[in-house]
Design an enzyme around this catalytic site. Sequence first.
Site, short mmCIF file in Angstrom:
data_model
loop_
_atom_site.label_atom_id
_atom_site.label_comp_id
_atom_site.label_asym_id
_atom_site.label_seq_id
_atom_site.Cartn_x
_atom_site.Cartn_y
_atom_site.Cartn_z
CE LYS A 104 79.07 -20.21 6.12
NZ LYS A 104 79.37 -18.84 5.62
CG ASP A 137 76.78 -17.52 7.62
OD1 ASP A 137 77.93 -17.96 7.80
OD2 ASP A 137 76.24 -17.44 6.50
CG ASP A 153 75.73 -13.96 6.08
OD1 ASP A 153 75.93 -14.71 5.11
OD2 ASP A 153 76.62 -13.22 6.56
CB SER A 154 72.87 -16.33 1.39
OG SER A 154 72.48 -17.53 2.02
CD GLU A 173 81.06 -17.47 -1.41
OE1 GLU A 173 80.92 -17.53 -0.18
OE2 GLU A 173 80.28 -16.86 -2.17
CD GLU A 180 81.52 -14.01 5.25
OE1 GLU A 180 82.04 -12.93 4.90
OE2 GLU A 180 80.39 -14.37 4.86
O1 KIV Z 1 75.44 -17.26 3.53
C1 KIV Z 1 75.58 -18.27 2.84
O2 KIV Z 1 74.64 -18.86 2.31
C2 KIV Z 1 76.94 -18.78 2.64
C3 KIV Z 1 77.16 -19.70 1.49
C4 KIV Z 1 77.15 -18.95 0.22
C5 KIV Z 1 78.40 -20.49 1.65
O3 KIV Z 1 77.84 -18.40 3.35
#
Ligand code: KIV
Length: 265
Positions: free
Chosen positions: A112, A84, A45-46, A181, A114
Amino acid sequence: MSKVSLSTLTKLKANGEKFAVLTAYDATFAQLISQAGIEVLLVGDSLGMVVQGRASTVPVTMSDMVYHVQSVSLGNQGSMVMADLPYMSYATTETALSNSAKLMQAGANMVKLEGGEWLTDTLYRLSERGIPVCAHIGLTPQSVDKIGGYHVQGRQQEDAAKLVKDALALQQAGADILLMECIPSTLAAEISKQLTIPTIGIGAGPDTDAQVLVLHDMLGIATDYAPKFVKNFLAETNSVQEAIKNYSEAVKAGTFPGPEHCYQN
Ligand code: KIV
């Protein structure tokens, strides 16, 4: 490269071999990255920050994620696709199940999310339903407004003990991979040693089973500040393909991250 699966990653950990993870958001880069032998493509989600120009990952929606997962899976040539679950899409076990199903149907092989111990019920349910999951602890960017910034986590003894407890609880609840992280290297090494599941680090030192970077950081094209854990692999070559290959090789050889990319207690 034959298709990478969860069992490929588990075997690599058992053999003490490292693997590489890199973010991807579109079909063209997914193809380049998978052809370079990177085991896992993370549709992170970056993308909210590096693709959409937002200030954080918070505004990213499920439909954004589905669109990018579809694009990445069309370009992928045999890597595992991890996606994510965006902000609040797993706030309840029921939404976690239905939103994970959407990402898996879009082409992800693993989701994934968090968080720590509070996620255990959700992890039991996802695992029971056959959805592979990576749990993300330490600096969790979706909580940036609560944390108060992108700071190193787990430096105080009490916080470090909580992260170890979270990691063990998440594994016990069915997490297949743990991503850490921005935590001190010694803490990440300790957690990696205690877990049987593979660990991925970003700003977590050299002793995790794998490393991940954001593609734009690793190519040195992100516009704002680069954190300490970032290395620009394009600075040493004039080819994007070569830079990605060099990143993959450095992770597998254990030469990235170096001491200059790591946090101490
Ligand atoms: O969203 C993302 O790219 C991430 C990485 C920074 C691990 O979660």
